[in-house]
Enzyme design. Structure first.
Site, PDB file in Angstrom:
ATOM      1  N   GLU A  16      49.416  60.158 -12.994  1.00  0.00           N
ATOM      2  CA  GLU A  16      48.984  60.570 -11.654  1.00  0.00           C
ATOM      3  C   GLU A  16      49.469  61.975 -11.315  1.00  0.00           C
ATOM      4  O   GLU A  16      48.753  62.746 -10.689  1.00  0.00           O
ATOM      5  CB  GLU A  16      49.470  59.560 -10.600  1.00  0.00           C
ATOM      6  N   CYS A  38      23.012  53.040   2.048  1.00  0.00           N
ATOM      7  CA  CYS A  38      23.737  54.308   2.204  1.00  0.00           C
ATOM      8  C   CYS A  38      23.332  54.959   3.536  1.00  0.00           C
ATOM      9  O   CYS A  38      22.167  55.303   3.752  1.00  0.00           O
ATOM     10  CB  CYS A  38      23.408  55.234   1.043  1.00  0.00           C
TER      11      CYS A  38
END
Ligand code: SF4
Length: 305
Positions: free
Chosen positions: A54, A220
């Site tokens: 990360e 959407c």
């Protein structure tokens, strides 16, 4: 499929109801079951290796980190092994990944873990955020990807998907994060968050979203609105202005570190490495690198770490 149901809200736009958000979450999860990219940090739950990945992914492309992941996690297998490697060793290993100050913070994190946490990565969000260079995003990513918790990992890709698919409007980080949190299906934090990141990185991309093959296309909010204006463009956290690299101070600093990876060097040798002819500019950047803990000076020579 109809548009998400909305409830009245003091902020614009109205926010989708929890049930609608869970529907989005389940669709993303289903998409992730067959479409996740094969990335090496997805094959481990070792919290230190996830933390390392990360930190590297904060400012380096996934493909480049993937090429180096085995090498990095072999040399820095544990926080203790990382401390034994030494700060200069970690900076040296970071070659090619850019933004070298992350190597310093990673080394400092390893030191903190050895000193205060018996050499283990702690499990709470507050403890994670107390570590050098670990902010809210990275802490949440470690919680989700190492400890498999049902938290939301909210990055630029996720912010874009929320703005487009869920709201059809720009949003703040605070609201976007809350919406992402409500989308996480129970006991699926690992897969949902990996899917959400890949959905934004490979399907609902910044420049050319693949709406025709998107499982969210019928619900959407942006696509259904017919609005030409992409709401992601003005959503907090989705814009990443990149300064020009060629000829920049960052490029010069990188060249100095690269030179020191080979051996210690004098001021003149470092100036040659930068390609600059301005002594004051070289001195300023050397000073910054020393302040950042990336190099030190003994006598007339500069050293890594
Ligand atoms: S339909 Fe297009 S804009 Fe909407 S979520 Fe899918 S890829 Fe993104």
């Amino acid at each position: 499929m109809s548009l998400p149901q909305h409830v009245a809200s003091p902020t614009k736009p109205d926010l989708p109801q929890r049930r609608a958000l869970q529907g989005f979450g389940r669709t993303i999860l289903g998409w992730g079951e067959g479409n996740l990219r094969d990335l090496p940090w997805r094959r481990t739950r070792d919290p230190w290796h996830i933390l390392l990945a990360e930190v590297a992914l904060q400012q380096t492309q996934a493909a480049r980190v993937a090429e180096r992941f085995v090498e990095l996690t072999t040399a820095m297998a544990t926080p203790t092994a990382t401390v034994h490697l030494g700060k200069a060793g970690v900076i040296s290993l970071w070659s090619g990944l850019g933004y070298n100050s992350r190597a310093v913070r990673l080394f400092q994190t390893a030191e903190r873990l050895v000193e205060s946490f018996d050499g283990e990565v702690p499990g709470t969000n507050a403890e994670l955020q107390s570590l050098p260079g670990i902010g809210p995003y990275t802490a949440a990513a470690i919680e989700a990807f190492a400890f498999e918790r049902d938290v939301a990992v909210y990055d630029t890709n996720v912010a874009r998907v929320i703005a487009r698919a869920v709201l059809g409007a720009p949003t703040s980080t605070k609201v976007g994060f809350e919406l992402a949190r409500s989308m996480v299906p129970k006991h699926s934090g690992w897969l949902f968050n990996q899917a959400m990141l890949d959905f934004g990185a490979t399907l609902c991309t910044a420049r050319s979203p693949s709406c025709e093959r998107c499982p969210l296309r019928r619900r959407c909010a942006w696509r259904n609105s017919g609005d030409e204006q992409d709401p992601a463009r003005t959503t907090a956290g989705t814009a990443r202005p990149q300064g020009r690299f060629e000829g920049s101070a960052r490029q010069g600093r990188g060249r100095m570190i690269e030179r020191l990876r080979r051996s210690s060097a004098t001021f003149e040798e470092l100036r040659t490495a930068t390609g600059w002819d301005d002594d004051a500019q070289v001195a300023t950047q050397l000073n910054d690198l020393m302040t950042a803990g990336l190099l030190s000076k003994r006598g007339a020579k500069y050293f890594l770490g």
